[in-house]
Motif scaffolding. Structure first.
Motif, PDB file in Angstrom:
ATOM      1  N   ASP A 176      47.553   0.467  -9.432  1.00 47.96           N
ATOM      2  CA  ASP A 176      47.774   1.905  -9.605  1.00 47.96           C
ATOM      3  C   ASP A 176      46.667   2.525 -10.454  1.00 47.96           C
ATOM      4  O   ASP A 176      46.786   2.650 -11.673  1.00 47.96           O
ATOM      5  N   LEU A 177      45.581   2.930  -9.795  1.00 49.03           N
ATOM      6  CA  LEU A 177      44.447   3.519 -10.505  1.00 49.03           C
ATOM      7  C   LEU A 177      44.807   4.872 -11.095  1.00 49.03           C
ATOM      8  O   LEU A 177      44.366   5.215 -12.207  1.00 49.03           O
ATOM      9  N   ALA A 178      45.596   5.653 -10.376  1.00 52.71           N
ATOM     10  CA  ALA A 178      45.978   6.984 -10.863  1.00 52.71           C
ATOM     11  C   ALA A 178      46.732   6.886 -12.190  1.00 52.71           C
ATOM     12  O   ALA A 178      46.459   7.634 -13.134  1.00 52.71           O
ATOM     13  N   ALA A 216      45.090   8.518  -6.381  1.00 54.91           N
ATOM     14  CA  ALA A 216      43.997   8.698  -7.347  1.00 54.91           C
ATOM     15  C   ALA A 216      43.034   9.824  -6.974  1.00 54.91           C
ATOM     16  O   ALA A 216      42.351  10.372  -7.853  1.00 54.91           O
ATOM     17  N   LYS A 260      42.239  12.966  -9.074  1.00 57.79           N
ATOM     18  CA  LYS A 260      41.691  12.741 -10.413  1.00 57.79           C
ATOM     19  C   LYS A 260      40.202  12.431 -10.405  1.00 57.79           C
ATOM     20  O   LYS A 260      39.606  12.245 -11.471  1.00 57.79           O
TER      21      LYS A 260
END
Length: 261
Positions: A129-131, A166, A169
């Motif tokens: 989960d990069l976000a 993501a 962002k």
């Protein structure tokens, strides 16, 4: 007076002619190279100048920008791209001497954070989960529509299932070095750059490495342009030499060809 003036003119012309061989030896090769090549290529060019006396004029930018500039008539002798797509594009526009093309280098992409960030040791795998990791901050990389590092980053995130969440962002930069600077200054919480860029910027740290199979192979082709000077061929040979290999590997690049002596 007329005869004296004539003799003086002849003397000036002869003096000028005597200087021309030295002027002819003052050669310069113009290189258009991917921004990520700067530190390594500057060192290689300095070594080549010390060996041959040939000087360099180098423009560093995103490969997509450089390919367009060459297409529009910019006077380049050498093009070093951070992906095969931009080199293929340049060849399609008949600005590259195709037989001189060599797929010279490989690289990898990494996730970086500011040096003092609390983020560390991120496992980059399917479903990460990069976000969430970025929190309220931005994620910097090259423009995913045109800059090679951004295209590699998007491809990897799509394959790992992290892109959709993501994407809002992301801060799209004009080059990989611009993205690197955003993270080093703390203007982005995270960034995706080449491992070689992270290696030369003390203001960032690598917190994770993208699996090689999550994106297309990162390949740097190099070639002479169709308008290249004659001495360009010797320079291209030097880029494939053991001396160049030593420098490039010091900066973290993978040498993809058998080096010449």
């Amino acid at each position: 007076m007329i005869r004296i003036a004539g003799l003086f003119t002849a003397f000036v012309l002869l003096a000028g002619a005597s200087l021309s061989p030295a002027a002819a030896e003052d050669k310069t090769i113009t290189v258009f190279a991917a921004a990520s090549m700067k530190n390594a290529l500057d060192e290689i060019d300095a070594a080549y100048t010390a060996k041959t006396g040939v000087k360099f004029s180098v423009s560093y930018a995103a490969s997509s920008v450089l390919a367009k500039q060459i297409e529009q008539g910019a006077p380049a002798d050498v093009f070093v791209s951070a992906d095969t797509d931009r080199m293929d594009y340049a060849i399609s526009k008949r600005t590259i001497n195709e037989p001189t093309r060599v797929n010279l280098l490989g690289n990898s992409i990494v996730l970086i954070a500011p040096k003092d960030s609390k983020i560390d040791n991120v496992t980059i795998a399917q479903g990460f989960d990069l976000a969430k990791l970025a929190g309220d901050g931005k994620i910097a990389t090259g423009d995913v529509k045109s800059v090679p590092v951004g295209k590699y980053a998007k491809a990897a995130l799509e394959k790992l299932g992290a892109w959709q969440a993501a994407e809002p962002k992301f801060a799209m930069a004009e080059s990989v070095r611009a993205a690197l600077t955003l993270v080093a200054r703390g203007e982005a919480n995270l960034g995706i750059v080449y491992s070689t860029d992270a290696k030369v910027e003390p203001g960032v740290k690598v917190v994770g490495t993208f699996p090689a199979d999550s994106h297309p192979a990162i390949i740097y082709p190099v070639a002479a342009t169709t308008t290249a000077k004659a001495e360009t061929n010797d320079y291209l040979a030097f880029l494939r030499s053991t001396a160049a290999k030593t420098i490039l590997e010091k900066y973290g690049f993978k040498f993809l060809v058998s080096p010449t002596t």
